[in-house]
Scaffold this motif. Structure first.
Motif, PDB file in Angstrom:
ATOM      1  N   LEU A   1       0.691  -1.196   0.053  1.00 46.79           N
ATOM      2  CA  LEU A   1       0.100  -0.039  -0.037  1.00 46.79           C
ATOM      3  C   LEU A   1       0.726   1.438   0.027  1.00 46.79           C
ATOM      4  O   LEU A   1       0.429   2.035  -0.796  1.00 46.79           O
TER       5      LEU A   1
ATOM      6  N   CYS B   1      -1.865   9.540 -11.440  1.00 48.72           N
ATOM      7  CA  CYS B   1      -1.824   8.907 -10.258  1.00 48.72           C
ATOM      8  C   CYS B   1      -2.417   7.691 -10.133  1.00 48.72           C
ATOM      9  O   CYS B   1      -1.617   6.588 -10.048  1.00 48.72           O
ATOM     10  N   ALA B   2      -3.671   7.703 -10.842  1.00 49.30           N
ATOM     11  CA  ALA B   2      -4.455   6.364 -10.850  1.00 49.30           C
ATOM     12  C   ALA B   2      -3.612   5.526 -11.906  1.00 49.30           C
ATOM     13  O   ALA B   2      -3.584   4.297 -11.613  1.00 49.30           O
TER      14      ALA B   2
ATOM     15  N   THR C   1       2.429   1.759  -3.476  1.00 48.50           N
ATOM     16  CA  THR C   1       1.822   2.355  -4.474  1.00 48.50           C
ATOM     17  C   THR C   1       1.794   3.800  -4.070  1.00 48.50           C
ATOM     18  O   THR C   1       1.899   4.632  -4.970  1.00 48.50           O
ATOM     19  N   GLY C   2       1.703   4.258  -2.776  1.00 44.35           N
ATOM     20  CA  GLY C   2       1.675   5.655  -2.559  1.00 44.35           C
ATOM     21  C   GLY C   2       3.030   6.316  -3.010  1.00 44.35           C
ATOM     22  O   GLY C   2       2.959   7.561  -3.545  1.00 44.35           O
TER      23      GLY C   2
ATOM     24  N   LEU D   1      -9.500   8.464  -7.364  1.00 52.60           N
ATOM     25  CA  LEU D   1      -8.912   9.102  -7.940  1.00 52.60           C
ATOM     26  C   LEU D   1      -9.642   9.720  -9.091  1.00 52.60           C
ATOM     27  O   LEU D   1      -9.728  11.030  -9.406  1.00 52.60           O
TER      28      LEU D   1
ATOM     29  N   LEU E   1      -6.749  -1.466  -4.430  1.00 55.93           N
ATOM     30  CA  LEU E   1      -6.674  -0.843  -5.817  1.00 55.93           C
ATOM     31  C   LEU E   1      -7.596  -0.204  -6.346  1.00 55.93           C
ATOM     32  O   LEU E   1      -7.538   0.771  -6.925  1.00 55.93           O
TER      33      LEU E   1
ATOM     34  N   ILE F   1      -8.468   3.007  -4.694  1.00 57.87           N
ATOM     35  CA  ILE F   1      -7.594   4.062  -4.826  1.00 57.87           C
ATOM     36  C   ILE F   1      -7.641   4.622  -6.286  1.00 57.87           C
ATOM     37  O   ILE F   1      -8.106   5.958  -6.612  1.00 57.87           O
ATOM     38  N   THR F   2      -7.896   3.735  -7.290  1.00 60.85           N
ATOM     39  CA  THR F   2      -8.036   4.376  -8.664  1.00 60.85           C
ATOM     40  C   THR F   2      -9.365   4.855  -9.162  1.00 60.85           C
ATOM     41  O   THR F   2      -9.547   6.061  -9.822  1.00 60.85           O
TER      42      THR F   2
ATOM     43  N   ALA G   1      -0.607   4.001 -10.175  1.00 65.83           N
ATOM     44  CA  ALA G   1      -0.874   2.972  -9.015  1.00 65.83           C
ATOM     45  C   ALA G   1      -1.522   1.552  -9.777  1.00 65.83           C
ATOM     46  O   ALA G   1      -1.164   0.708  -9.330  1.00 65.83           O
TER      47      ALA G   1
END
Lengths: 327, 467
Positions: free
Chosen positions: B229, B383-384, B232-233, B449, B442, B445-446, B387
């Protein structure tokens, strides 16, 4: 005055330098690709590279030195074709739904959903393949619920036995998941193309008494054709450039051409996953040796060439269509 | 001289059988009842076809459904003749096709082989496709006659042809994502997010009385997603930091200053970087890490870790991964920035220049603020992309045992999902339950974003451009 001149050139020079870095890196990447793939021509040779035999570790008869990429090229075409057959009608229907035949603002909701789906990475789609297999592929194509003996007793299964039925890897599965990957990119492009058709054309058609469906079919879609072609070429480029979904659901290796050629239930690994497998050392059992790396780079070079061919063909078709339906 | 065209026109004659009827509501109901019933049948055929594609066991209803459709559309055929005094062969064709499909399905065995394909195809695939095709066409015809057989009725009748693929497509997405959430969420806990995965032999040095060292080995292992995690950041942060200046610079150059041959090269590069396969970028990363070999740069590009005794190298570092990933992100930012700069109304720029502002001031005070919503959106989308990208880092990634830092071995959630599928047995056994959990993280996150990109762009456009 001089001061302003200097400031102007400073901004210009800084942004020029900032531009030249990614451009140079891109050219470096391509040069490195060509340079590293040259040994493949020297050590393996073109006749071997374009043969249909590719040494397959899993088949049991592993013969090193067979680097035929023709099955992989065919697999690339096959999976791109399957993905287009599924994705094109759905994307076209979605774009028509969002622009011309929307129901109570649901078209805008669908557009938002598509832009969210477009952000989902390939690896998630590859992970979703597990559900597609259990819901669709296994019950429909692998005789789920039948015993091995019962499947073997069925007449007419060619060359493979029951254990090799397409349970987890097949070109069809790759095509389904890749179509899910490209629909969110194709549909918005088609929507833009349909929206950019001049309103005058549509209004003239409607004023002459044609109904909305006839107008769509005979006026709007033909004059949006160049945008639709752009969406298709983008979809094909995304399909042939994909690595993760192909590697996961089609596999790394195909040792010969499928029989018959259009058999989408066999797993015909495309160029991308073949290259990735070679570079990961799958062929040499652990680490890639000898011409493996060079052949992997050669496969990537073939994909680059295919991408540029499709880019060029797409823009040629767009130019032709734009001239034909000149606005 | 000129004859009046109205007088020349033939006199309007009423045909004897087209008298104006006095229609009561009962008569209207009588005219609509059979198209309505067939519409219900056709819709249920569509639903049944979808169910058949999803579940083999619904296949038993296919033959009776097709038989009912066959009979019902013959009834509609006769009913339309009664209303319009004309035979409509299209309606009869539906009935014929339904009967043919019925015969085909009746003669097929349950498991179909021998089509030269390597599969045992279940009959329900064919019955589902037949029912969907016949159902869609039958729905169109029923709606057409239900709404009075006018051109406007034809428009309404085309809705099922468009709605059914859209509904099936979106339904597949939603169902699959819900399945992923159902499978991944139960294993998601604060604990698993906080703990880092490691599994290695840790050397322990003890000294006996003479000062001689004695080494023993302690096996340490723990299961968790913390490294992946935070990896990924870090990947997102580094990639953004690297690609932001180049992306914005390239976008401004392309929209403001570019000309001549270099403009063409730069435009082609920006287009091509988005179009080429990510495999090619992955191979660039592979070359970068492997060919930096024993040069002094190896410490930057290769992943370093300290195993308690000495420094080792494995795969690529976060820095080299984000360097190559930024090649994927720069075109997004450049394209978006260029779009934003081009959408600036010329009056604003001319106004600034007329008030005596220099070009540079105009750039900083007018052009870049105007393009700001586009830049912020592009950063979030980039960013997406960073990631979720696996192909770029798959040849240089590590398993995530050795911590997260700029020069540590690169790892990310996306690579973890891919790695579990191909990993050795012990790793697979340990981490398999968390594959879907990593997928859910994931996805959060994506999707988060890209949703944020949508909303922030709308908000910033309203604030900066007053639209």
């Amino acid at each position: 005055m001089t001061n302003r001149r200097i400031q102007w050139t400073t901004a210009r020079i800084v942004s020029f330098i900032l531009t030249i870095v990614p451009v140079g890196l891109f050219l470096l990447v391509v040069a490195n690709l060509i340079w590293t793939s040259l040994p493949a021509l020297k050590e393996v040779g073109l006749p071997v590279l374009f043969s249909t035999k590719f040494s397959d570790l899993l088949s049991g008869v592993y013969t090193p030195g067979e680097y035929g990429l023709l099955p992989a090229v065919w697999g690339t075409f096959l999976v791109a074709g399957v993905a287009q057959v599924i994705a094109f009608p759905v994307a076209l229907a979605m774009s028509i739904f969002a622009t011309e035949f929307s129901v109570a603002g649901l078209g805008r909701l669908m557009e938002g959903m598509l832009s969210v789906f477009a952000g989902i990475p390939e690896i998630i789609y590859a992970l979703l393949s597990i559900f597609v297999i259990s819901v669709f592929i296994q019950p429909k194509f692998a005789g789920q619920g039948l015993s091995e003996a019962a499947i073997r007793a069925l007449p007419g299964l060619p060359q493979w036995n029951a254990a090799m039925l397409p349970t987890s890897q097949s070109t069809l599965l790759g095509g389904i998941l890749l179509s899910m990957l490209i629909i969110p990119f194709m549909a918005p492009l088609m929507m833009d193309a349909i929206r950019n058709v001049p309103a005058g054309l549509k209004e003239a058609s409607l004023a002459l008494g044609a109904n909305r469906w006839y107008t769509l079919w005979r006026v709007t879609l033909p004059s949006a054709a160049s945008g639709i072609i752009a969406a298709i070429s983008l979809g094909i480029m995304k399909t042939i450039g994909d690595v993760i979904i192909s590697a996961w659901v089609i596999g790394y290796v195909k040792s010969g051409m499928p029989v018959p050629l259009w058999d989408v239930l066999e797993a015909v690994a495309p160029l991308t996953s073949t290259g990735a497998g070679l570079l990961n050392g799958l062929q040499a059992g652990g680490s890639s040796t000898g011409p493996d790396i060079a052949v992997a780079y050669f496969a990537a070079l073939l994909i680059l060439a295919l991408t540029f061919i499709i880019l060029a063909a797409g823009s040629l078709a767009q130019r032709y269509l734009r001239r034909r339906y000149a606005r | 001289m000129n004859a009046n065209p109205v007088e020349d026109a033939p006199a309007l004659q009423l045909e004897p059988n087209k008298e104006i009827k006095s229609t009561t509501s009962w008569q209207v109901l009588g005219e609509k009842i059979i198209p309505g019933l067939t519409l219900v049948l056709a819709l249920s055929a569509i639903v049944l076809g979808c169910l058949m594609l999803a579940q083999n066991s619904f296949e038993i209803y296919s033959i009776s459904m097709l038989g009912i459709i066959c009979v019902a559309y013959q009834l509609l055929f006769v009913d339309i003749y009664r209303q319009e005094q004309a035979w409509k062969p299209k309606v009869a064709l539906i009935s014929v096709f339904a009967f043919l499909a019925l015969l085909v399905l009746r003669s097929l065995p349950e498991y179909i082989t021998g089509l030269q394909v390597n599969g045992v195809i279940h009959r329900s695939l064919f019955s589902g496709i037949f029912l969907l095709a016949i159902g869609i066409v039958a729905t169109e015809i029923s709606i057409f006659y239900l709404f009075g057989a006018t051109p406007q009725a034809e428009d309404i009748s085309r809705y099922p042809l468009i709605l059914v693929p859209v509904a099936i497509g979106l339904g597949v997405y939603i169902i699959l994502i819900l399945q992923l959430l159902l499978k991944g969420l139960p294993n998601l806990s604060w604990d698993i997010v906080q703990k880092a995965y490691f599994n290695y032999a840790w050397p322990i040095k003890t000294t006996i009385d003479d000062g001689w060292p004695i080494w023993s080995i302690e096996l340490r292992s723990q299961i968790g997603l913390a490294n992946h995690l935070s990896g990924t950041g870090l990947l997102m942060l580094l990639t953004t930091l690297i690609s932001l200046p180049f992306g914005v610079g390239a976008g401004i150059y392309l929209s403001e200053y570019a000309s001549g041959l270099f403009e063409n090269i730069a435009r082609f590069s920006v287009t091509a970087l988005r179009a080429i396969s990510t495999l090619i970028l992955g191979m660039a990363a592979f070359s970068l890490v492997n060919y930096s070999g024993n040069t002094p740069l190896a410490f930057i590009f290769q992943g370093n870790y300290f195993d308690g005794n000495q420094w080792n190298r494995m795969g690529g570092s976060f820095f080299s991964a984000s360097l190559v990933l930024s090649l994927l992100v720069i075109p997004i930012i450049a394209r978006s920035t260029e779009e934003g700069c081009r959408s600036l109304p010329p009056e604003l720029r001319e106004g600034a220049l007329a008030l005596g502002a220099s070009d540079q001031t105009t750039l900083w005070r007018i052009v870049i603020p105007w393009a700001m919503p586009n830049i912020v959106t592009a950063i979030l989308l980039g960013c997406a992309e960073a990631a979720g990208s696996v192909a770029v880092i798959m040849f240089i990634s590590g398993r995530g045992d050795y911590g997260v830092g700029i020069f540590r071995p690169v790892t990310s959630l996306a690579y973890l999902i891919f790695d579990i599928y191909y990993a050795s047995k012990s790793f697979k056994l340990a981490m398999q339950p968390y594959q879907f959990t990593a997928g859910v993280l994931l996805l959060m996150i994506t999707v988060g974003l890209s949703l944020a990109a949508l909303l922030i762009k709308r908000w910033l456009v309203k604030r900066h451009r007053g639209e």
